[in-house]
Motif scaffolding. Structure first.
Motif, PDB file in Angstrom:
ATOM      1  N   ASN A 157       0.809  -1.218   0.000  1.00 41.66           N
ATOM      2  CA  ASN A 157       0.000   0.000   0.000  1.00 41.66           C
ATOM      3  C   ASN A 157       0.847   1.275   0.000  1.00 41.66           C
ATOM      4  O   ASN A 157       0.309   2.374  -0.068  1.00 41.66           O
ATOM      5  CB  ASN A 157      -0.950   0.003   1.193  1.00 41.66           C
ATOM      6  N   ASP A 158       2.168   1.127   0.065  1.00 38.66           N
ATOM      7  CA  ASP A 158       3.057   2.288   0.006  1.00 38.66           C
ATOM      8  C   ASP A 158       3.117   2.859  -1.405  1.00 38.66           C
ATOM      9  O   ASP A 158       2.933   2.139  -2.396  1.00 38.66           O
ATOM     10  CB  ASP A 158       4.482   1.894   0.417  1.00 38.66           C
ATOM     11  N   LYS A 159       3.439   4.128  -1.512  1.00 34.03           N
ATOM     12  CA  LYS A 159       3.691   4.750  -2.800  1.00 34.03           C
ATOM     13  C   LYS A 159       4.939   4.132  -3.441  1.00 34.03           C
ATOM     14  O   LYS A 159       5.930   3.861  -2.758  1.00 34.03           O
ATOM     15  CB  LYS A 159       3.913   6.252  -2.639  1.00 34.03           C
ATOM     16  N   VAL A 160       4.893   3.962  -4.735  1.00 35.24           N
ATOM     17  CA  VAL A 160       6.066   3.469  -5.448  1.00 35.24           C
ATOM     18  C   VAL A 160       7.236   4.437  -5.278  1.00 35.24           C
ATOM     19  O   VAL A 160       8.395   4.020  -5.120  1.00 35.24           O
ATOM     20  CB  VAL A 160       5.738   3.271  -6.942  1.00 35.24           C
ATOM     21  N   SER A 161       6.932   5.720  -5.241  1.00 36.53           N
ATOM     22  CA  SER A 161       7.997   6.731  -5.109  1.00 36.53           C
ATOM     23  C   SER A 161       8.691   6.675  -3.756  1.00 36.53           C
ATOM     24  O   SER A 161       9.796   7.201  -3.607  1.00 36.53           O
ATOM     25  CB  SER A 161       7.436   8.134  -5.359  1.00 36.53           C
ATOM     26  N   ASP A 162       8.080   6.022  -2.760  1.00 39.30           N
ATOM     27  CA  ASP A 162       8.776   5.835  -1.478  1.00 39.30           C
ATOM     28  C   ASP A 162      10.028   4.986  -1.663  1.00 39.30           C
ATOM     29  O   ASP A 162      10.953   5.055  -0.851  1.00 39.30           O
ATOM     30  CB  ASP A 162       7.852   5.147  -0.465  1.00 39.30           C
ATOM     31  N   TYR A 163      10.046   4.163  -2.708  1.00 38.95           N
ATOM     32  CA  TYR A 163      11.163   3.250  -2.962  1.00 38.95           C
ATOM     33  C   TYR A 163      12.029   3.708  -4.141  1.00 38.95           C
ATOM     34  O   TYR A 163      13.248   3.555  -4.103  1.00 38.95           O
ATOM     35  CB  TYR A 163      10.633   1.836  -3.235  1.00 38.95           C
ATOM     36  N   LEU A 164      11.396   4.254  -5.168  1.00 39.81           N
ATOM     37  CA  LEU A 164      12.133   4.614  -6.377  1.00 39.81           C
ATOM     38  C   LEU A 164      12.454   6.091  -6.452  1.00 39.81           C
ATOM     39  O   LEU A 164      13.201   6.514  -7.347  1.00 39.81           O
ATOM     40  CB  LEU A 164      11.323   4.211  -7.622  1.00 39.81           C
ATOM     41  N   GLY A 165      11.929   6.879  -5.522  1.00 38.69           N
ATOM     42  CA  GLY A 165      12.139   8.319  -5.561  1.00 38.69           C
ATOM     43  C   GLY A 165      11.166   8.986  -6.522  1.00 38.69           C
ATOM     44  O   GLY A 165      10.530   8.329  -7.357  1.00 38.69           O
ATOM     45  N   ILE A 166      11.046  10.288  -6.419  1.00 41.10           N
ATOM     46  CA  ILE A 166      10.145  10.999  -7.309  1.00 41.10           C
ATOM     47  C   ILE A 166      10.753  11.087  -8.706  1.00 41.10           C
ATOM     48  O   ILE A 166      11.973  11.001  -8.876  1.00 41.10           O
ATOM     49  CB  ILE A 166       9.810  12.409  -6.762  1.00 41.10           C
ATOM     50  N   GLY A 167       9.889  11.203  -9.697  1.00 42.48           N
ATOM     51  CA  GLY A 167      10.360  11.315 -11.072  1.00 42.48           C
ATOM     52  C   GLY A 167      10.556   9.988 -11.771  1.00 42.48           C
ATOM     53  O   GLY A 167      11.165   9.957 -12.841  1.00 42.48           O
ATOM     54  N   TRP A 168      10.021   8.896 -11.216  1.00 48.79           N
ATOM     55  CA  TRP A 168      10.128   7.616 -11.913  1.00 48.79           C
ATOM     56  C   TRP A 168       9.131   7.534 -13.073  1.00 48.79           C
ATOM     57  O   TRP A 168       9.209   6.621 -13.905  1.00 48.79           O
ATOM     58  CB  TRP A 168       9.968   6.438 -10.958  1.00 48.79           C
ATOM     59  N   THR A 169       8.193   8.491 -13.115  1.00 44.40           N
ATOM     60  CA  THR A 169       7.286   8.655 -14.250  1.00 44.40           C
ATOM     61  C   THR A 169       7.440  10.084 -14.780  1.00 44.40           C
ATOM     62  O   THR A 169       8.204  10.882 -14.231  1.00 44.40           O
ATOM     63  CB  THR A 169       5.821   8.445 -13.839  1.00 44.40           C
ATOM     64  N   SER A 170       6.652  10.400 -15.814  1.00 37.42           N
ATOM     65  CA  SER A 170       6.572  11.773 -16.312  1.00 37.42           C
ATOM     66  C   SER A 170       5.309  12.476 -15.820  1.00 37.42           C
ATOM     67  O   SER A 170       4.978  13.562 -16.302  1.00 37.42           O
ATOM     68  CB  SER A 170       6.598  11.778 -17.849  1.00 37.42           C
ATOM     69  N   ASP A 224      12.227  -3.355  -9.318  1.00 37.50           N
ATOM     70  CA  ASP A 224      13.110  -2.298  -8.806  1.00 37.50           C
ATOM     71  C   ASP A 224      12.757  -1.952  -7.361  1.00 37.50           C
ATOM     72  O   ASP A 224      13.657  -1.695  -6.545  1.00 37.50           O
ATOM     73  CB  ASP A 224      12.990  -1.049  -9.679  1.00 37.50           C
ATOM     74  N   VAL A 225      11.461  -1.941  -7.063  1.00 42.13           N
ATOM     75  CA  VAL A 225      11.030  -1.687  -5.685  1.00 42.13           C
ATOM     76  C   VAL A 225      11.614  -2.739  -4.752  1.00 42.13           C
ATOM     77  O   VAL A 225      12.149  -2.424  -3.675  1.00 42.13           O
ATOM     78  CB  VAL A 225       9.487  -1.680  -5.599  1.00 42.13           C
ATOM     79  N   ILE A 226      11.525  -3.997  -5.152  1.00 42.65           N
ATOM     80  CA  ILE A 226      12.038  -5.088  -4.320  1.00 42.65           C
ATOM     81  C   ILE A 226      13.549  -4.971  -4.141  1.00 42.65           C
ATOM     82  O   ILE A 226      14.079  -5.157  -3.030  1.00 42.65           O
ATOM     83  CB  ILE A 226      11.647  -6.445  -4.935  1.00 42.65           C
ATOM     84  N   ALA A 227      14.257  -4.652  -5.207  1.00 40.29           N
ATOM     85  CA  ALA A 227      15.715  -4.499  -5.108  1.00 40.29           C
ATOM     86  C   ALA A 227      16.080  -3.367  -4.156  1.00 40.29           C
ATOM     87  O   ALA A 227      16.980  -3.516  -3.304  1.00 40.29           O
ATOM     88  CB  ALA A 227      16.302  -4.249  -6.496  1.00 40.29           C
ATOM     89  N   GLU A 228      15.381  -2.235  -4.278  1.00 38.06           N
ATOM     90  CA  GLU A 228      15.659  -1.100  -3.389  1.00 38.06           C
ATOM     91  C   GLU A 228      15.306  -1.440  -1.949  1.00 38.06           C
ATOM     92  O   GLU A 228      16.045  -1.113  -1.013  1.00 38.06           O
ATOM     93  CB  GLU A 228      14.865   0.127  -3.849  1.00 38.06           C
ATOM     94  N   ALA A 229      14.183  -2.104  -1.748  1.00 36.48           N
ATOM     95  CA  ALA A 229      13.712  -2.390  -0.393  1.00 36.48           C
ATOM     96  C   ALA A 229      14.600  -3.398   0.321  1.00 36.48           C
ATOM     97  O   ALA A 229      14.837  -3.301   1.535  1.00 36.48           O
ATOM     98  CB  ALA A 229      12.273  -2.898  -0.441  1.00 36.48           C
ATOM     99  N   THR A 230      15.104  -4.396  -0.416  1.00 39.24           N
ATOM    100  CA  THR A 230      15.882  -5.472   0.202  1.00 39.24           C
ATOM    101  C   THR A 230      17.382  -5.186   0.214  1.00 39.24           C
ATOM    102  O   THR A 230      18.126  -5.849   0.938  1.00 39.24           O
ATOM    103  CB  THR A 230      15.656  -6.796  -0.549  1.00 39.24           C
ATOM    104  N   GLY A 231      17.831  -4.246  -0.613  1.00 46.73           N
ATOM    105  CA  GLY A 231      19.255  -3.994  -0.733  1.00 46.73           C
ATOM    106  C   GLY A 231      19.986  -5.084  -1.485  1.00 46.73           C
ATOM    107  O   GLY A 231      21.213  -5.209  -1.377  1.00 46.73           O
ATOM    108  N   GLN A 232      19.242  -5.898  -2.257  1.00 48.63           N
ATOM    109  CA  GLN A 232      19.829  -6.962  -3.066  1.00 48.63           C
ATOM    110  C   GLN A 232      19.432  -6.751  -4.523  1.00 48.63           C
ATOM    111  O   GLN A 232      18.494  -6.020  -4.821  1.00 48.63           O
ATOM    112  CB  GLN A 232      19.309  -8.329  -2.598  1.00 48.63           C
TER     113      GLN A 232
END
Length: 358
Positions: free
Chosen positions: A123-136, A191-199
């Protein structure tokens, strides 16, 4: 065509073999123990088709149809045991083939695993993990998109421009949650999973899903920011067997039951035949990829109503049928014309399968 209904063939492709566990029976309501193949080899228990009270006269028409429709492999498991295993057109038990969008279900499963381990919340925002600007999109609209929206194909992003998931191509079409559209933006969950897990995505996938169920295979790049899973047919069947058992492999609950149930039931009210990247049969209406039309009735009228499915481009199929304790796999080239996931082949194939199993 090569028939191997009862043949045991060792398979090891890429990092196929894991390092633990022996086959473990698990009781089911039919009073036959659920079978899981050993994680360390590809030896697999079989069940003779003559013991199934199936219509054996309908088997050869099914096989002829599969071969005519450019299939490369076909498998039926019942209670985990191989009842039919067929290879066509030079394909073999050791030949890898692409899952295409049937592999979306691997990403959905991994998202649930990462959530149960406390790395993310759907339920978190995608941008919480990928940062802002992952879309246009304007920031206010981008911030509406959650991981759940990616799981349910309701991001609201424009789906008109193909596979490109670069920020420049991820443009606003509607508010998240208000429009269902089949879109490869789901891959951002990796990408969210990679950022969240550090793997890396693949390292986490291997550790948490591939190795625990003894799969082989690998992710291969397919265009910008996309990768497609390739494996043998039996590895696809292992994943189908995990799904048949509600995310449990032998004694290990690989993915928790609550998430698994949410993943394989209607996830939103727009396309009632879609869960978390799984297709669902038996619902009152459905949407097709690349359209915004709603069609009345179930996806595959000739198939079991409780069936849920991983469906990929050019007719890659995992059918899971809980009421029959059955998993069916089809890999190959497009049966007719190139397609995104669903096709008329599903309905025709199920006419042939039903003639056998019913």
């Amino acid at each position: 065509m090569k028939k191997i209904w009862s043949l045991v063939i060792p398979v090891c492709f890429f990092a196929a073999c894991s390092s633990s566990d022996s086959e473990t029976p698990q009781e089911n309501p039919d009073n036959e123990a659920m079978y899981f193949p050993d994680n360390n080899s590809d030896v697999w228990e079989t069940k003779d088709i003559s013991t199934m009270e199936w219509n054996e006269a309908a088997v050869q028409p099914l096989l002829d149809f599969l071969e005519e429709k450019h299939s490369r492999s076909f498998m039926i498991l019942v209670n985990g045991r191989i009842v039919m295993e067929e290879y066509f057109n030079g394909h073999t038990a050791t030949t890898p083939w692409y899952w295409a969008s049937a592999g979306k279900t691997l990403t959905a499963t991994m998202t649930g695993i990462a959530e149960q381990e406390g790395f993310l919340n759907i339920n978190d925002k995608v941008s919480d993990y990928l940062g802002i600007g992952w879309t246009s999109e304007p920031l206010a609209k981008e911030n509406l998109i959650t991981n759940r929206h990616l799981l349910t194909m309701t991001s609201g992003l424009d789906d008109a421009n193909g596979d490109d998931v670069s920020p420049a191509n991820l443009q606003y079409k509607a508010d998240a949650g208000t429009r269902w559209a089949y879109h490869n933006v789901y891959v951002k969950l990796q990408d969210v999973i990679a950022e969240a897990t550090g793997q890396t995505w693949e390292n986490y996938f291997n550790a948490k899903l591939k190795t625990p169920i003894g799969m082989n295979g690998t992710w291969l790049e397919s265009g910008d920011d996309l990768s497609v899973y390739w494996s043998t047919t039996r590895s696809m069947a292992r994943f189908g067997l995990l799904a048949l058992n509600n995310g449990k492999w032998k004694s290990q609950q690989v993915i928790n039951t609550a998430y698994f149930n949410a993943m394989t039931t209607p996830s939103q009210g727009i396309n009632k035949s879609y869960g978390y990247l799984w297709w669902l049969n038996g619902k009152e209406s459905y949407h097709m990829p690349q359209t915004q039309f709603q069609f009345d009735g179930e996806l595959i009228p000739t198939g079991p109503s409780d069936m849920f499915m991983a469906l990929g481009k050019n007719d890659q199929k995992i059918y899971v049928i809980p009421s029959k304790k059955m998993v069916i796999i089809r890999m190959g080239d497009a049966a007719d014309e190139a397609n995104w996931a669903l096709s008329g082949f599903d309905e025709d194939l199920w006419e042939k399968i039903s003639a056998v199993i019913n």
